[in-house]
Design an enzyme around this catalytic site. Structure first.
Site, PDB file in Angstrom:
ATOM      1  N   ASP A  29       0.775  -1.244   0.208  1.00  0.00           N
ATOM      2  CA  ASP A  29      -0.180  -0.014   0.181  1.00  0.00           C
ATOM      3  C   ASP A  29       0.797   1.281  -0.012  1.00  0.00           C
ATOM      4  O   ASP A  29       1.924   1.232   0.286  1.00  0.00           O
ATOM      5  CB  ASP A  29      -0.858   0.139   1.386  1.00  0.00           C
ATOM      6  CG  ASP A  29      -2.062   0.947   1.155  1.00  0.00           C
ATOM      7  OD1 ASP A  29      -2.275   1.659   0.047  1.00  0.00           O
ATOM      8  OD2 ASP A  29      -2.712   1.143   2.096  1.00  0.00           O
ATOM      9  N   GLY A  30       0.418   2.298  -0.536  1.00  0.00           N
ATOM     10  CA  GLY A  30       1.091   3.417  -0.367  1.00  0.00           C
ATOM     11  C   GLY A  30       1.764   4.184  -1.844  1.00  0.00           C
ATOM     12  O   GLY A  30       2.186   5.141  -1.722  1.00  0.00           O
ATOM     13  N   ASN A  31       1.521   3.515  -2.880  1.00  0.00           N
ATOM     14  CA  ASN A  31       2.098   3.882  -4.068  1.00  0.00           C
ATOM     15  C   ASN A  31       1.576   5.413  -4.478  1.00  0.00           C
ATOM     16  O   ASN A  31       2.275   6.241  -4.790  1.00  0.00           O
ATOM     17  CB  ASN A  31       1.592   2.805  -5.304  1.00  0.00           C
ATOM     18  CG  ASN A  31       2.009   1.570  -5.246  1.00  0.00           C
ATOM     19  OD1 ASN A  31       3.209   1.480  -4.215  1.00  0.00           O
ATOM     20  ND2 ASN A  31       1.716   0.681  -6.216  1.00  0.00           N
ATOM     21  N   HIS A  46       2.931   3.567  -8.870  1.00  0.00           N
ATOM     22  CA  HIS A  46       2.654   2.210  -9.337  1.00  0.00           C
ATOM     23  C   HIS A  46       3.808   1.828 -10.067  1.00  0.00           C
ATOM     24  O   HIS A  46       4.236   0.595 -10.000  1.00  0.00           O
ATOM     25  CB  HIS A  46       1.496   1.972 -10.075  1.00  0.00           C
ATOM     26  CG  HIS A  46       0.122   2.247  -9.234  1.00  0.00           C
ATOM     27  ND1 HIS A  46      -0.199   1.884  -8.173  1.00  0.00           N
ATOM     28  CD2 HIS A  46      -1.024   3.062  -9.789  1.00  0.00           C
ATOM     29  CE1 HIS A  46      -1.341   2.540  -7.740  1.00  0.00           C
ATOM     30  NE2 HIS A  46      -1.907   2.862  -8.710  1.00  0.00           N
ATOM     31  N   SER A  74      -6.992  -5.955  -6.121  1.00  0.00           N
ATOM     32  CA  SER A  74      -8.147  -6.285  -5.416  1.00  0.00           C
ATOM     33  C   SER A  74      -9.412  -6.089  -6.329  1.00  0.00           C
ATOM     34  O   SER A  74      -9.442  -5.459  -7.149  1.00  0.00           O
ATOM     35  CB  SER A  74      -8.464  -5.535  -4.065  1.00  0.00           C
ATOM     36  OG  SER A  74      -9.013  -4.148  -4.306  1.00  0.00           O
ATOM     37  N   TRP A  78     -10.996  -2.703  -8.957  1.00  0.00           N
ATOM     38  CA  TRP A  78     -11.579  -2.284 -10.272  1.00  0.00           C
ATOM     39  C   TRP A  78     -12.589  -0.939 -10.307  1.00  0.00           C
ATOM     40  O   TRP A  78     -12.881  -0.559 -11.300  1.00  0.00           O
ATOM     41  CB  TRP A  78     -12.870  -3.535 -10.656  1.00  0.00           C
ATOM     42  CG  TRP A  78     -12.101  -4.891 -11.163  1.00  0.00           C
ATOM     43  CD1 TRP A  78     -11.842  -5.907 -10.399  1.00  0.00           C
ATOM     44  CD2 TRP A  78     -11.320  -5.064 -12.235  1.00  0.00           C
ATOM     45  NE1 TRP A  78     -11.557  -6.742 -10.912  1.00  0.00           N
ATOM     46  CE2 TRP A  78     -10.558  -6.381 -12.331  1.00  0.00           C
ATOM     47  CE3 TRP A  78     -10.971  -4.070 -13.522  1.00  0.00           C
ATOM     48  CZ2 TRP A  78      -9.964  -6.811 -13.059  1.00  0.00           C
ATOM     49  CZ3 TRP A  78      -9.987  -4.812 -14.256  1.00  0.00           C
ATOM     50  CH2 TRP A  78      -9.649  -5.882 -14.193  1.00  0.00           C
ATOM     51  N   ARG A  80     -11.595   1.681  -9.245  1.00  0.00           N
ATOM     52  CA  ARG A  80     -10.645   2.884  -9.531  1.00  0.00           C
ATOM     53  C   ARG A  80     -11.004   3.883 -10.936  1.00  0.00           C
ATOM     54  O   ARG A  80     -11.496   2.986 -11.752  1.00  0.00           O
ATOM     55  CB  ARG A  80      -9.125   2.597  -9.293  1.00  0.00           C
ATOM     56  CG  ARG A  80      -8.908   2.377  -7.796  1.00  0.00           C
ATOM     57  CD  ARG A  80      -7.495   2.223  -7.485  1.00  0.00           C
ATOM     58  NE  ARG A  80      -7.323   1.946  -6.042  1.00  0.00           N
ATOM     59  CZ  ARG A  80      -6.314   2.149  -5.262  1.00  0.00           C
ATOM     60  NH1 ARG A  80      -5.150   2.483  -6.084  1.00  0.00           N
ATOM     61  NH2 ARG A  80      -5.988   1.923  -4.117  1.00  0.00           N
ATOM     62  N   LEU A 140      11.604 -20.094  -4.046  1.00  0.00           N
ATOM     63  CA  LEU A 140      10.371 -19.476  -3.463  1.00  0.00           C
ATOM     64  C   LEU A 140       9.248 -19.362  -4.556  1.00  0.00           C
ATOM     65  O   LEU A 140       9.342 -19.733  -5.761  1.00  0.00           O
ATOM     66  CB  LEU A 140      10.783 -17.878  -3.538  1.00  0.00           C
ATOM     67  CG  LEU A 140       9.679 -17.044  -3.231  1.00  0.00           C
ATOM     68  CD1 LEU A 140       9.511 -16.982  -1.573  1.00  0.00           C
ATOM     69  CD2 LEU A 140      10.040 -15.752  -3.830  1.00  0.00           C
ATOM     70  N   ARG A 197       1.789  -4.839   6.215  1.00  0.00           N
ATOM     71  CA  ARG A 197       1.062  -3.774   5.317  1.00  0.00           C
ATOM     72  C   ARG A 197       1.869  -2.663   5.340  1.00  0.00           C
ATOM     73  O   ARG A 197       2.199  -2.210   6.501  1.00  0.00           O
ATOM     74  CB  ARG A 197      -0.457  -3.721   5.762  1.00  0.00           C
ATOM     75  CG  ARG A 197      -1.023  -2.680   4.965  1.00  0.00           C
ATOM     76  CD  ARG A 197      -2.582  -2.456   5.379  1.00  0.00           C
ATOM     77  NE  ARG A 197      -3.153  -1.548   4.256  1.00  0.00           N
ATOM     78  CZ  ARG A 197      -4.559  -1.692   3.852  1.00  0.00           C
ATOM     79  NH1 ARG A 197      -5.175  -2.358   4.085  1.00  0.00           N
ATOM     80  NH2 ARG A 197      -4.854  -0.959   3.036  1.00  0.00           N
ATOM     81  N   SER A 205      -8.176  -5.382   4.667  1.00  0.00           N
ATOM     82  CA  SER A 205      -8.879  -5.068   3.337  1.00  0.00           C
ATOM     83  C   SER A 205      -9.125  -6.219   2.541  1.00  0.00           C
ATOM     84  O   SER A 205      -8.660  -6.385   1.499  1.00  0.00           O
ATOM     85  CB  SER A 205      -7.853  -4.121   2.601  1.00  0.00           C
ATOM     86  OG  SER A 205      -7.620  -2.844   3.309  1.00  0.00           O
ATOM     87  N   GLU A 216       0.879 -13.749  12.347  1.00  0.00           N
ATOM     88  CA  GLU A 216       1.433 -12.316  12.689  1.00  0.00           C
ATOM     89  C   GLU A 216       1.232 -11.273  12.070  1.00  0.00           C
ATOM     90  O   GLU A 216       1.465 -11.285  10.761  1.00  0.00           O
ATOM     91  CB  GLU A 216       2.662 -12.489  13.249  1.00  0.00           C
ATOM     92  CG  GLU A 216       3.136 -13.805  14.403  1.00  0.00           C
ATOM     93  CD  GLU A 216       2.618 -13.302  15.756  1.00  0.00           C
ATOM     94  OE1 GLU A 216       2.499 -12.287  16.174  1.00  0.00           O
ATOM     95  OE2 GLU A 216       1.977 -14.442  16.246  1.00  0.00           O
TER      96      GLU A 216
HETATM   97  C1  FPP Z   1      -1.997   0.325  -3.555  1.00  0.00           C
HETATM   98  O1  FPP Z   1      -1.398   1.621  -3.189  1.00  0.00           O
HETATM   99  C2  FPP Z   1      -1.179  -0.329  -4.460  1.00  0.00           C
HETATM  100  C3  FPP Z   1      -2.116  -0.938  -5.587  1.00  0.00           C
HETATM  101  C4  FPP Z   1      -3.651  -0.826  -5.572  1.00  0.00           C
HETATM  102  C5  FPP Z   1      -1.423  -1.791  -6.532  1.00  0.00           C
HETATM  103  C6  FPP Z   1      -0.203  -2.452  -6.214  1.00  0.00           C
HETATM  104  C7  FPP Z   1       0.474  -2.844  -7.564  1.00  0.00           C
HETATM  105  C8  FPP Z   1       1.984  -2.545  -7.716  1.00  0.00           C
HETATM  106  C9  FPP Z   1       2.803  -2.559  -6.398  1.00  0.00           C
HETATM  107  C10 FPP Z   1       2.451  -2.609  -8.944  1.00  0.00           C
HETATM  108  C11 FPP Z   1       2.252  -3.693 -10.053  1.00  0.00           C
HETATM  109  C12 FPP Z   1       2.472  -5.035  -9.559  1.00  0.00           C
HETATM  110  C13 FPP Z   1       2.870  -5.983 -10.214  1.00  0.00           C
HETATM  111  C14 FPP Z   1       2.643  -7.428  -9.802  1.00  0.00           C
HETATM  112  C15 FPP Z   1       3.489  -5.855 -11.230  1.00  0.00           C
HETATM  113  P1  FPP Z   1      -2.234   2.680  -3.561  1.00  0.00           P
HETATM  114  O2  FPP Z   1      -2.580   3.178  -5.054  1.00  0.00           O
HETATM  115  O3  FPP Z   1      -3.821   2.408  -2.676  1.00  0.00           O
HETATM  116  O4  FPP Z   1      -1.672   3.951  -2.798  1.00  0.00           O
HETATM  117  P2  FPP Z   1      -2.611   5.083  -1.851  1.00  0.00           P
HETATM  118  O5  FPP Z   1      -3.281   4.329  -0.609  1.00  0.00           O
HETATM  119  O6  FPP Z   1      -1.301   5.935  -1.193  1.00  0.00           O
HETATM  120  O7  FPP Z   1      -3.236   5.883  -2.744  1.00  0.00           O
END
Ligand code: FPP
Length: 249
Positions: A29-31, A46, A74, A78, A80, A140, A197, A205, A216
């Site tokens: 989370d947090g992109n 992302h 998730s 969809w 978004r 892995l 997380r 979530s 844990e």
């Molecule tokens: C949550 O951050 C992250 C996602 C919804 C997508 C995760 C995807 C990636 C890490 C990249 C693609 C993955 C692969 C396997 C190639 P957010 O967008 O909810 O961040 P925010 O809460 O700061 O808005």
């Protein structure tokens, strides 16, 4: 190293996990916030997040983790904006096309969990090919949750069991937790020992709700694009000090 991660006092050494978690599951989370903080479009967060996926997959294998499950998209995602969904699907396409060599080199087996029929046919075809191409790797196991929702997964398992009962192939009284686990998308995988997380949110979530009954949990404020091997190592060291009682005293 942040004080939070320093070994916590544990009154019973024997009860501490004391070993590397076999299965680590991560809510990446947090992109979006990472990008916004830098005045960049969310798509850049992302993109950087996808690089972190590669770094953490490598690191998990090097640290001796056997299963790594990543929440990449998730069922709720969809909803978004079409632009953001397209960005994420684009990154996924790129990843599916480009990562085979790296996975083979690192002896990684990949599998995907989630509702495949929601995804575009070229994506599901590339997923199936990557799963087949890496099926023989025994390092892995990287499990990528895509179009995944845990409630949907549980409902789909209930439907499978009900169909078997209806056909007369299964007696309702023979259904138990072990059998039910085998009807989930994560069939044949051990439950996560540790769930991480990133980004400071403290929620699960709709992620692996059945499977994390005794996991844990670890929440870090670090945003996913900034997460790295050092922090994963520190969290694993913290995990090793935790007492796992599975409801016993
Ligand atoms: C949550 O951050 C992250 C996602 C919804 C997508 C995760 C995807 C990636 C890490 C990249 C693609 C993955 C692969 C396997 C190639 P957010 O967008 O909810 O961040 P925010 O809460 O700061 O808005």
């Amino acid at each position: 190293m942040p004080a939070l991660y320093k070994h916590r006092f544990s009154c019973s050494f024997l009860m501490s996990a004391s070993h590397i978690p076999h299965h680590v599951a991560i809510i990446m989370d947090g992109n979006g916030r990472w990008a916004t903080k830098r005045g960049l479009p969310r798509s850049m967060g992302h993109k950087k997040g996808a690089e972190t996926v590669k770094e953490i997959t490598r690191a998990a294998g090097e640290l001796g983790v056997k299963y790594l499950t990543l929440y990449a998209f998730s069922t709720e995602n969809w909803q978004r904006s079409p632009d953001e969904v397209e960005t994420l699907m684009g990154l996924l396409r790129q990843y599916l096309k480009s990562d085979l060599q790296e996975l083979q080199k690192n002896n990684v087996r990949i599998r995907f969990i989630g509702e495949r029929d929601m995804l575009a046919p070229d994506i599901t075809a590339a997923m199936a090919k990557l799963e087949a191409d890496t099926a023989g790797n025994d390092g892995l196991t990287l499990c990528v949750a895509l179009s995944y929702g845990s409630r949907q997964e549980i409902v789909s398992a209930v439907k499978k069991a009900a169909a078997l009962v209806k056909k007369g192939d299964l007696q309702a009284e023979d259904i138990d937790a072990k059998m039910f686990s085998e009807m989930l998308y994560t069939q044949a995988m051990p439950d996560p020992d540790l769930v991480i997380r990133t980004s400071g949110e403290q929620r699960v979530s709709n992620y692996l709700l059945w499977q994390i009954a005794y996991s844990e949990l670890f929440f870090t404020k670090t945003l996913w694009p900034d997460f790295n091997k050092d922090e994963l190592t520190a969290i694993i060291n913290d995990f090793k000090t935790r007492e796992r009682r599975y409801g016993k005293n």
